[in-house]
Enzyme design. Sequence first.
Site, PDB file in Angstrom:
ATOM      1  CG  HIS A 243      -1.960  -0.861   1.115  1.00 18.81           C
ATOM      2  ND1 HIS A 243      -1.534  -2.112   1.919  1.00 18.81           N
ATOM      3  CD2 HIS A 243      -3.846  -1.166   0.258  1.00 18.81           C
ATOM      4  CE1 HIS A 243      -2.600  -2.913   1.917  1.00 18.81           C
ATOM      5  NE2 HIS A 243      -3.982  -2.855   0.773  1.00 18.81           N
ATOM      6  NE  ARG A 246       7.062   1.343  -8.204  1.00 14.32           N
ATOM      7  CZ  ARG A 246       7.205   1.559  -9.693  1.00 14.32           C
ATOM      8  NH1 ARG A 246       6.746   1.841 -10.358  1.00 14.32           N
ATOM      9  NH2 ARG A 246       8.725   2.569  -8.516  1.00 14.32           N
ATOM     10  CG  HIS A 247      -2.133   0.262  -4.355  1.00  6.76           C
ATOM     11  ND1 HIS A 247      -2.421  -0.897  -5.270  1.00  6.76           N
ATOM     12  CD2 HIS A 247      -2.907   0.895  -3.634  1.00  6.76           C
ATOM     13  CE1 HIS A 247      -4.104  -0.939  -4.563  1.00  6.76           C
ATOM     14  NE2 HIS A 247      -3.946  -0.282  -3.594  1.00  6.76           N
ATOM     15  CG  HIS A 283      -7.715   4.157  -3.463  1.00 11.41           C
ATOM     16  ND1 HIS A 283      -6.359   3.984  -4.169  1.00 11.41           N
ATOM     17  CD2 HIS A 283      -7.368   2.426  -2.986  1.00 11.41           C
ATOM     18  CE1 HIS A 283      -5.666   2.729  -4.147  1.00 11.41           C
ATOM     19  NE2 HIS A 283      -6.458   1.597  -3.125  1.00 11.41           N
ATOM     20  CE1 TYR A 415      -3.260  -8.983   2.765  1.00 20.19           C
ATOM     21  CE2 TYR A 415      -3.129 -10.908   2.082  1.00 20.19           C
ATOM     22  CZ  TYR A 415      -3.513  -9.833   2.363  1.00 20.19           C
ATOM     23  OH  TYR A 415      -4.923  -8.910   1.422  1.00 20.19           O
TER      24      TYR A 415
END
Length: 540
Positions: A243, A246-247, A283, A415
């Site tokens: 996140h 680049r994302h 976002h 994760y």
Amino acid sequence: MGRSHSSGVDKRKKLYIRYNSAIETIAFSPSCASQDVRDLLLAICCAPANSSIKLVDHNGHLVPISPTLDCNSTDTPYQLLVTTTRRDSILEIKNLVHNMGEIFDKVVQCAGNHDDMVRKIEYLEAQLQAEGFQAIELEKCKQDLMKLKLKLSEEMSRLHVSTPISAKRDVPMYPKYVLSGETIQYLKQPTFDMWNWEPNEMLALLEHMYIDLNLNTEFKISNLTLKKWLRAVQANYRNNPFHNFRHCFCVAQMMYGMVHACNLQEKLSRKDLGILLTACICHDLDHPGFNNTYQINARTELAVRYNDISPLENHHCAVCFEILSDPETNIFANIDKEYFKEIRQGIIDLILATDMARHGEIVQQFKLVSKSFIWDNPTHIKQLQSIMIKCCDISNEVRPFNVAEPWLECLLEEYFTQSDREKCEGLPVASFMDRNKVTKSTAQIGFIKYVLIPLYETLCELFPEIEPTMLQPLKDAYVYYESKKLEEDLAKDDYDKTKTCQALLDEKLKLERKLAGAEKRINDLALVVTGPDNSAKVNQ
């Protein structure tokens, strides 16, 4: 009589030392300290200063390391033995970890250099791995380091949340790029490879999207304000594995490509296009790298502030409009208040729609209108925008494998960092985030089959033209990961079979040894009964 000049000079002593089958030579003054001799011996074996070394003479006797050692020859060298003392290293690193923990609060209070603290932690981790400590003490040090890293992360998160960054006058602007026609066309494709572009180049490409869709004209955005706003947005994305900025670019580029693929510039208003693109760019602003589940379970500041309701998405919205509250970075400064209220509400609705907890609800709402979609119905447009930003947010597997695969690795890294932290804090851990339970194939198969393909199939009902470029790649990706899973299962089966066969062979060898032993005892007993001449013994 006075002594001659030469008698006042110590004659240097020369010793021959055998180490690892090679003979080395050292020379020193008889009047030097024992530590000097020891340092010379350490230099021979390239051992650290905390190593334990021993010296044995040619007769095998242990001799003291001192300048009084007897001279020898190449035929009678001293043998140098080295044993690294790891206990001292362990204590040293334990003390360093303890000291870093003690000074941590002082560093934070004094606005210390967090990067320097991170480098020190990384150094200690490297030392732990390099030294190969005893298991119990290694685990203890690792736990102390993990706690220190979590404390540092929490403090940096707290400081970052409270003070978002804005692009002020002294923020350097990115250079102006002239995009080729080939690049402009490539930017519209779902196959676009964002890994080949530097951050400044991505800013220039985002600027081009606004200009190409005439959003700068619609919202009366000056070139300078657009540049400053994009720079401020970039500054408010953290350096997370997944996140990150680049994302953000990846999602915006997919939306830009989808607009062109579906010819939405002819079907949607400039306001709605501006809401779509701006929401994509903003976002995930200031995403901390830990998802909503963690925020709620850990009762973080964000979860408390937003009452456990989409804490991250609400925070992204807040940072977005905090940037827009600065006149220098407000791309909507030149439109009237009512128009801005509509845009603001549209952006908030779309960013909140990216919360995966609302996935089923949003997909079902769009299914109800997709077969009888009305382009001038505001409710239908809002539902279309929601489904589009969801598609773009999780669109990595639409891209070619060489582009999508690194994103999967980045996501798993994020994760695993979260699950490690949850284990350390005693919080629930999702199996798909546990490094001990998930693989690339298992992570993707269910997600592609039950989330991505149904989502894109729903969008393709309204836009069948994107099926070959967006839906088909997802089906191909599913087949690929299914085949990888099959390979992994076969490899595991082979390993299990090999392990079982090896266990059976070991058991067979044990039985054979027992049988051989039993046969030997039987033969020994027979020899005792019959005697060496094979004649039966009788009682006298």
